[in-house]
Enzyme design. Structure first.
Site, mmCIF file in Angstrom:
data_model
loop_
_atom_site.group_PDB
_atom_site.id
_atom_site.type_symbol
_atom_site.label_atom_id
_atom_site.label_comp_id
_atom_site.label_asym_id
_atom_site.label_seq_id
_atom_site.Cartn_x
_atom_site.Cartn_y
_atom_site.Cartn_z
ATOM 1 N N GLY A 14 0.788 -1.236 0.000
ATOM 2 C CA GLY A 14 0.000 0.000 0.000
ATOM 3 C C GLY A 14 0.814 1.277 0.000
ATOM 4 N N ASN A 16 1.676 3.143 -2.557
ATOM 5 C CA ASN A 16 1.036 4.151 -3.421
ATOM 6 C C ASN A 16 -0.201 4.729 -2.745
ATOM 7 O OD1 ASN A 16 2.286 4.607 -6.167
ATOM 8 N ND2 ASN A 16 2.416 2.374 -6.000
ATOM 9 N N MET A 92 -4.344 -6.530 -6.636
ATOM 10 C CA MET A 92 -3.883 -7.612 -7.496
ATOM 11 C C MET A 92 -5.002 -8.595 -7.877
ATOM 12 S SD MET A 92 -1.058 -6.311 -7.931
ATOM 13 C CE MET A 92 0.330 -7.192 -8.624
ATOM 14 N N ILE A 94 -7.895 -9.116 -10.940
ATOM 15 C CA ILE A 94 -8.366 -8.582 -12.220
ATOM 16 C C ILE A 94 -9.837 -8.227 -12.057
ATOM 17 C CG2 ILE A 94 -8.857 -9.185 -14.632
ATOM 18 C CD1 ILE A 94 -6.293 -10.922 -14.525
ATOM 19 N N HIS A 111 0.393 1.475 -13.064
ATOM 20 C CA HIS A 111 1.063 0.273 -13.569
ATOM 21 C C HIS A 111 2.560 0.574 -13.711
ATOM 22 C CE1 HIS A 111 1.552 -3.494 -15.709
ATOM 23 N NE2 HIS A 111 2.314 -2.849 -16.575
ATOM 24 N N GLU A 145 -9.840 -4.481 -21.123
ATOM 25 C CA GLU A 145 -8.609 -5.181 -21.455
ATOM 26 C C GLU A 145 -7.533 -4.812 -20.425
ATOM 27 O OE1 GLU A 145 -5.658 -5.457 -25.312
ATOM 28 O OE2 GLU A 145 -7.620 -4.521 -25.555
ATOM 29 N N ASP A 147 -4.491 -3.546 -18.406
ATOM 30 C CA ASP A 147 -3.432 -2.543 -18.583
ATOM 31 C C ASP A 147 -3.592 -1.739 -19.878
ATOM 32 O OD1 ASP A 147 -2.343 -3.301 -16.142
ATOM 33 O OD2 ASP A 147 -1.135 -4.865 -17.046
ATOM 34 N N ALA A 175 9.143 7.226 -8.153
ATOM 35 C CA ALA A 175 8.445 7.962 -9.218
ATOM 36 C C ALA A 175 6.932 7.735 -9.120
ATOM 37 C CB ALA A 175 8.966 7.526 -10.579
ATOM 38 N N GLU A 176 6.533 6.499 -8.830
ATOM 39 C CA GLU A 176 5.098 6.197 -8.693
ATOM 40 C C GLU A 176 4.465 7.073 -7.611
ATOM 41 O OE1 GLU A 176 3.789 2.081 -8.572
ATOM 42 O OE2 GLU A 176 5.721 1.416 -9.334
HETATM 43 C C1 GAR Z 1 3.342 -0.879 -7.487
HETATM 44 O O1 GAR Z 1 4.630 -0.924 -8.038
HETATM 45 C C2 GAR Z 1 2.296 -0.841 -8.587
HETATM 46 O O2 GAR Z 1 2.702 -0.103 -9.705
HETATM 47 C C3 GAR Z 1 2.179 -2.303 -8.926
HETATM 48 O O3 GAR Z 1 2.245 -2.988 -7.696
HETATM 49 C C4 GAR Z 1 3.004 -2.203 -6.787
HETATM 50 C C5 GAR Z 1 2.168 -1.988 -5.549
HETATM 51 O O4 GAR Z 1 2.932 -1.416 -4.524
HETATM 52 N N1 GAR Z 1 0.955 -2.574 -9.614
HETATM 53 C C6 GAR Z 1 0.820 -3.528 -10.516
HETATM 54 O O5 GAR Z 1 1.731 -4.277 -10.834
HETATM 55 C C7 GAR Z 1 -0.559 -3.618 -11.130
HETATM 56 N N2 GAR Z 1 -0.550 -4.506 -12.241
HETATM 57 P P1 GAR Z 1 2.218 -0.720 -3.300
HETATM 58 O O6 GAR Z 1 1.247 -1.743 -2.705
HETATM 59 O O7 GAR Z 1 3.341 -0.418 -2.338
HETATM 60 O O8 GAR Z 1 1.529 0.506 -3.788
#
Ligand code: GAR
Length: 216
Positions: A14, A16, A92, A94, A111, A145, A147, A175-176
């Site tokens: 978590g 992000n 995680m 779909i 992503h 679809e 991503d 960066a995210e």
């Molecule tokens: C992040 O890197 C996000 O971009 C990725 O999972 C991680 C979650 O980290 N998401 C995917 O791969 C979605 N397909 P977080 O739980 O610390 O935010």
């Protein structure tokens, strides 16, 4: 102006979600985090939300016989917290076309690649195997679809000799954490608007939606 009422879906760490919560802590931020919802009881992010007084909800997918029932429970929980916009943040599962339709143009995801490159899992392993010199992350509206969907903002980071999937993931994660709050802010301010299958960015926000982060 009324703030956008946001629910965040997570499955694990978590970080992000935490970045979005921190950003929304600024009174000037145009969105408020109404709740954090996880499909997994052991998601670390639930504790973070709880500690900050944000409703932290568990909707365990294993407790529901079908995906439709699970997703109905998710939507019900979000609506109970008056959510009108949803951010997937390391969620995680779909999501089904029905869920995407229910939240049409009110559902975004982050992503860890520069879409449309490297959809799916193991993005860093594949980027390293291909020897690309730039990778990055993308915030996009969700479509049926995987991503795929209108891109709101992207950030690029360099790939450096000797990188492992973990070192690359760590560089990208910083960066995210900057990109996701930026993208949500632009949407909430009405400066990023879906137009068909792309997103129109207000002229004064263009510089913000394409970002480059250096290695150090
Ligand atoms: C992040 O890197 C996000 O971009 C990725 O999972 C991680 C979650 O980290 N998401 C995917 O791969 C979605 N397909 P977080 O739980 O610390 O935010």
């Amino acid at each position: 102006m009324d703030k956008l009422k946001v629910g965040i879906l997570i499955s694990g760490r978590g970080s992000n979600m935490a970045a979005l919560v921190e950003a929304a802590g600024d009174p000037a931020f145009p969105a408020e985090i109404r709740c954090v919802l996880s499909n997994r009881p052991d998601a670390k992010g639930l504790e973070f939300a709880r500690e900050r007084g944000i409703p932290a909800i568990l909707v365990d997918h294993k407790a529901h016989a079908t995906k439709a029932e699970f997703e109905a429970a998710v939507t019900e929980a979000l609506l109970a917290h008056e959510v009108d916009f949803v951010c997937l943040a390391g969620f995680m599962r779909i999501v089904s076309p029905a869920f995407i339709e229910r939240w049409h143009n009110r559902l975004i995801n982050i992503h860890p690649s520069l879409l449309p490159s490297y959809k799916g899992l193991h993005t860093h392993e594949r980027a390293l195997a291909d020897g690309v010199k730039l990778t990055g992350c993308t915030v996009h509206f969700v479509r049926a679809e995987m991503d795929v969907g209108p891109i709101v903002a992207q950030a690029a980071v360099p790939v450096i000799s000797g990188d492992t999937p973990d070192s690359l993931a760590a560089r990208l994660l910083t960066a995210e954490h900057r990109l996701y709050p930026l993208a949500l802010r632009l949407i909430a301010e009405g400066k990023a608007k879906v137009n068909g299958e792309t997103v129109d960015i207000a002229p004064d926000a263009v510089d913000e939606t394409a970002r480059f982060f250096s290695a150090r």
